[in-house]
Design an enzyme around this catalytic site. Structure first.
Site, PDB file in Angstrom:
ATOM      1  N   LEU A  78      38.018  36.497  42.993  1.00  0.00           N
ATOM      2  CA  LEU A  78      36.513  36.433  43.589  1.00  0.00           C
ATOM      3  C   LEU A  78      35.758  37.879  42.772  1.00  0.00           C
ATOM      4  O   LEU A  78      34.770  38.279  42.959  1.00  0.00           O
ATOM      5  CB  LEU A  78      36.503  36.889  45.087  1.00  0.00           C
ATOM      6  CG  LEU A  78      36.881  35.706  45.947  1.00  0.00           C
ATOM      7  CD1 LEU A  78      36.862  35.928  47.367  1.00  0.00           C
ATOM      8  CD2 LEU A  78      35.797  34.499  45.445  1.00  0.00           C
ATOM      9  N   ARG A  79      36.629  38.498  42.010  1.00  0.00           N
ATOM     10  CA  ARG A  79      36.092  39.574  41.069  1.00  0.00           C
ATOM     11  C   ARG A  79      35.366  40.824  41.714  1.00  0.00           C
ATOM     12  O   ARG A  79      34.766  41.535  41.216  1.00  0.00           O
ATOM     13  CB  ARG A  79      35.127  38.870  39.980  1.00  0.00           C
ATOM     14  CG  ARG A  79      35.548  38.020  39.394  1.00  0.00           C
ATOM     15  CD  ARG A  79      36.563  38.322  38.410  1.00  0.00           C
ATOM     16  NE  ARG A  79      36.940  37.212  37.229  1.00  0.00           N
ATOM     17  CZ  ARG A  79      38.129  36.847  36.647  1.00  0.00           C
ATOM     18  NH1 ARG A  79      39.272  37.803  37.321  1.00  0.00           N
ATOM     19  NH2 ARG A  79      38.467  35.747  36.164  1.00  0.00           N
ATOM     20  N   HIS A 194      53.332  35.064  38.821  1.00  0.00           N
ATOM     21  CA  HIS A 194      52.608  34.314  37.297  1.00  0.00           C
ATOM     22  C   HIS A 194      53.886  33.961  36.621  1.00  0.00           C
ATOM     23  O   HIS A 194      54.445  34.680  35.864  1.00  0.00           O
ATOM     24  CB  HIS A 194      51.633  35.186  36.848  1.00  0.00           C
ATOM     25  CG  HIS A 194      51.112  34.951  35.798  1.00  0.00           C
ATOM     26  ND1 HIS A 194      50.231  33.525  35.510  1.00  0.00           N
ATOM     27  CD2 HIS A 194      51.379  35.173  34.231  1.00  0.00           C
ATOM     28  CE1 HIS A 194      50.150  33.465  34.184  1.00  0.00           C
ATOM     29  NE2 HIS A 194      50.440  34.232  33.569  1.00  0.00           N
ATOM     30  N   ASP A 320      42.763  28.072  41.288  1.00  0.00           N
ATOM     31  CA  ASP A 320      42.853  29.051  40.325  1.00  0.00           C
ATOM     32  C   ASP A 320      41.545  29.312  39.628  1.00  0.00           C
ATOM     33  O   ASP A 320      41.484  29.563  38.470  1.00  0.00           O
ATOM     34  CB  ASP A 320      43.875  28.507  39.180  1.00  0.00           C
ATOM     35  CG  ASP A 320      44.773  29.604  38.494  1.00  0.00           C
ATOM     36  OD1 ASP A 320      44.596  30.662  38.880  1.00  0.00           O
ATOM     37  OD2 ASP A 320      45.450  29.053  37.591  1.00  0.00           O
TER      38      ASP A 320
END
Lengths: 439, 322
Positions: A78-79, A194, A320
């Site tokens: 969501l930055r 990841h 993603d």
């Protein structure tokens, strides 16, 4: 996407009648009705309101369209805080609402990193103010995502962190990963990896192969994924930790998870729509919107992702969502930031699995609702009495074309621009309130 | 203007020259034929024409280069254009202005042709999307270096009379080489057979997918070849990570008379320069005037770049007339 999002609609009892009810958790696919009261589902079933709904209840006539649990998106960036020019919790929540996503879990790779309790509290407060899609959060597995010191896993879990991850970076150091897995186990929380060997992937801009050779771009060998996964699986076996692989994308990686599940290891994985809907050809002549992490793969891998979804090896589909602004993408390919704005394309692109006959509609919805909720242990993604009234009403057959400029998200970087799709979100309900209604 | 009449049988359909990939044999032949006409002109005392009088060419190099930039500069000047050189070190770019800002700024000066070199693959194409004039790729990352492949082809054609059917060995660091890629595309399009020779660490794994034969042994790779094209080994690749040492590299892959004996007696030796003597090529071989055409390649470079400028601006004249 046309339509309106609304943060402050009323929350009295609402009856959704004349619906095709889809509940992947129980396998229910039947014509029926559902009634919400406040934030919860009061009742649901094929036989509900066979006569007529009670008086004093708001009625929503679903006109035979699909009413399903709202999507639970387990991988979203969501930055906020730090890169509010790309996305904010408010703009991301509007995009999620428009995309039928009623709960999303954001990554901790913000600035500052969400590696302490105050970071979690900030996200929770902003989400309460915005009051659209429910926002949950992973906490960083290591301080400042540096891969060295563990964060306060216990305290953070207590404050609502639904899992631990170093976000877009792999936790590479086997000693640290081993401890993270064993320590997190005490608190019953999941570690999300990841899957990419960072040394093999260094400086790579796309998957190594014929296309990277022709374009003259440094490649990441596809085996970087399975090497990381295989090594981690040995540590999972050693520690008994709870391990989840994010955005799996290669045949070899999927095969490793498949075998680990057969061996009885407590592992799960998800993928994202680009990995079953696109291959590296989407990069074409240096299209940076198709630069993703992990990078798009060859066709054989794309087919393996579909197979993995169909046979259940891949538990969930996440958007993603990785919004990037123009400055991050309008640069030479190797310098471009990876990622796609994906909250609003999650449902229609995932439905292609159903449209193309790879999976049943219920199975696709399962990967988008109760399955990801189960991975992180959230009681979401179900049409059941007393379950949260988080719903999506959609038409799985409505034709449309993905239009980057029409995205609600602040960032328009989608590799699917111009893709013909079927599937349209008609209404999104969060905690009993309609937060989005298609125009 | 005393421009020669535009060729009627072949049209060059592109506004830019970004790569060899995508050019037809007829278009390549057009560029090679036009280059030949400039070779003769460049050997006269008066080398100057007024074909591009009033045109502006900006050479913008984001990566240092002496010979390519000089070659383009001479080509532009000999055709009568105004030529400006700009060098932009990559550190200056990192400090602020983005590539697209640079493109937009330059475009506001109305250049007719931009000649661009950039260390990133695809950067020249990105810049070309933002400008009104023509763009010539003077080398982008590991992607393409079309004028180098064209000048190599002119050199070969003048010596051998044709490209069709020749056996060409491209030797050395193919992995990092834009010259190798452009040459492979051009030679194959024109009907030559191409081999690549080098250690596996310096060849892309799927290189055979380009339709070339792959050799890891110089003598086998050079056997029966008409052309031996050496590639420069970048200094940063010499130590450790790609090849164990310069000594070992030269031992197995440096071009010596001994290895050259496997090629045809009249095989030509080429190198795009600048050479690392004693690394990829033995000095004696490099300086063998009977067989090494390395100096001729430089001479052809100017003619080829004149031809490219000529053909791209001629297209421009047509569109403007419309």
């Amino acid at each position: 996407m046309p339509g309106t999002t609304k943060a402050n609609a009323t929350t009295g009892p609402v009856a959704y009648i004349n619906a095709r009810l889809l509940d992947p958790a129980t396998g229910l696919d039947a014509h029926g009705a559902l009634v919400t009261d406040g934030e919860l589902i009061a009742d649901v079933g094929a036989k509900l309101f066979t006569e007529s709904p009670p008086a004093g209840v708001d009625i929503v006539d679903c006109q035979g369209k699909c009413l399903a649990p709202g999507l639970v998106d387990m991988r979203v960036q969501l930055r906020e805080p730090g890169e509010e020019h790309k996305e904010t919790i408010a703009s991301g929540s509007r995009a999620a609402s428009a995309g039928g996503v009623t709960a999303m879990i954001c990554l901790p790779n913000t600035d500052p990193v969400i590696d302490d309790v105050s970071g979690l509290e900030f996200i929770a407060r902003r989400a309460r103010e915005v009051k659209l899609t429910k926002v949950f959060c992973y906490a960083a597995a290591t301080k400042s995502l540096k891969g060295k010191e563990l964060t306060e896993v216990g305290l953070l879990s207590g404050m609502g962190a639904v899992g631990f991850t170093d976000g877009t970076r792999p936790l590479s150091d086997p000693v640290v990963l081993r401890r993270a897995l064993s320590y997190a186990r005490t608190f019953g929380t999941v570690f999300i990896q990841h899957p990419e060997d960072s040394t093999l992937a260094r400086d790579g801009a796309m998957t190594e192969g014929e296309t990277s050779m022709r374009l003259g771009l440094s490649g990441i060998p596809a085996v970087a994924e399975v090497i990381q996964i295989d090594r981690d699986l040995h540590l999972v076996e050693l520690t008994g930790g709870r391990y989840h692989v994010a955005h799996i994308s290669t045949a070899a990686g999927i095969d490793s998870i498949r075998r680990a599940k057969v061996r009885g290891l407590n592992v799960t994985c998800d993928t994202a729509p680009p990995y079953f809907a696109l291959n590296e050809n989407a990069i074409g002549d240096f299209r940076t919107f198709a630069k993703l992490s992990p990078p798009l793969r060859v066709e054989e891998d794309r087919l393996a992702v579909i197979e993995g979804l169909a046979d259940g090896t891949i538990d969930a589909i996440a958007s993603d969502h990785a919004p990037q602004d123009q400055d991050a993408k309008r640069v030479p390919f190797a310098q471009a930031e990876p990622g796609a704005s994906a909250l609003e394309t999650l449902l229609p692109v995932s439905l292609s699995l159903y449209q193309n006959g790879h999976m049943s509609l219920l199975d696709v919805m399962k990967r988008l609702t109760c399955a990801p909720a189960d991975v992180v242990g959230l009681p979401l993604g179900r049409l059941a009495k007393a379950a949260p009234a988080d719903l999506v009403l959609f038409d799985p057959d409505a034709p449309g074309v993905i239009d980057a400029d029409a995205l609600v998200s602040k960032s328009k970087n989608t590799p699917f621009d111009g893709l013909p799709v079927q599937g349209k979100v008609l209404r999104t309900v969060v905690a009993g309130r309609t937060v989005f209604e298609a125009a | 203007m005393n421009a020669p009449p535009a060729s009627t049988d072949t049209v060059f359909r592109h506004r830019h020259l970004l790569g060899i990939q995508g050019l037809s044999p007829a278009e390549i032949t057009l560029l090679l034929d036009r280059s030949e006409t400039y070779v003769d002109q460049n050997r006269q005392a008066n080398k100057k024409k007024s074909l591009l009088k009033g045109r502006t060419i900006i050479n913008i190099f984001f990566e240092s280069s002496t010979r390519t930039r000089t070659s383009f500069e001479l080509a532009g000047k000999r055709l009568g254009a105004d030529v400006i050189n700009m060098s932009v070190s990559s550190s200056a770019i990192k400090k602020g202005e983005t590539l697209l800002d640079t493109a937009i700024t330059l475009n506001a000066m109305h250049p007719d042709v931009l000649v661009v070199r950039h260390p990133e693959s695809g950067a020249v194409k990105l810049l070309a999307e933002k400008v009104n004039g023509s763009v010539i790729n003077a080398g982008d990352g590991r992607h393409e270096h079309p004028t180098q492949a064209l000048l190599d082809a002119v050199t070969i054609r003048r010596r051998k009379g044709h490209l069709q059917g020749l056996l060409v060995a491209i030797c050395g660091d193919v992995l990092h080489s834009r010259v190798a890629r452009s040459n492979i595309y051009l030679l194959q399009t024109m009907g030559a057979r191409v081999r690549v020779v080098g250690p596996p660490t310096l060849l892309p794994d799927p290189v055979a997918r380009l339709g070339v034969e792959v050799f890891h042994d110089m003598e086998q790779g050079l056997k029966g070849c008409d052309i031996v094209m050496m590639l420069r080994l970048q200094t940063e690749r010499m130590q450790g990570s790609f090849v164990p040492s310069i000594r070992e590299y030269f031992h197995f892959f440096g071009l010596t008379y001994e290895k050259l004996a496997a090629a045809k007696d009249d095989a030509l030796i080429m190198h795009p320069g600048p050479m690392n003597r004693g690394v990829e090529i033995d000095s004696e071989v490099a300086d063998d005037f009977g067989r090494s055409v390395i100096q001729e390649q430089v001479e052809m470079g100017v003619a080829v770049r004149m031809a490219c400028l000529d053909i791209l601006t001629r297209n421009m004249a047509t569109t403007e007339a419309e």
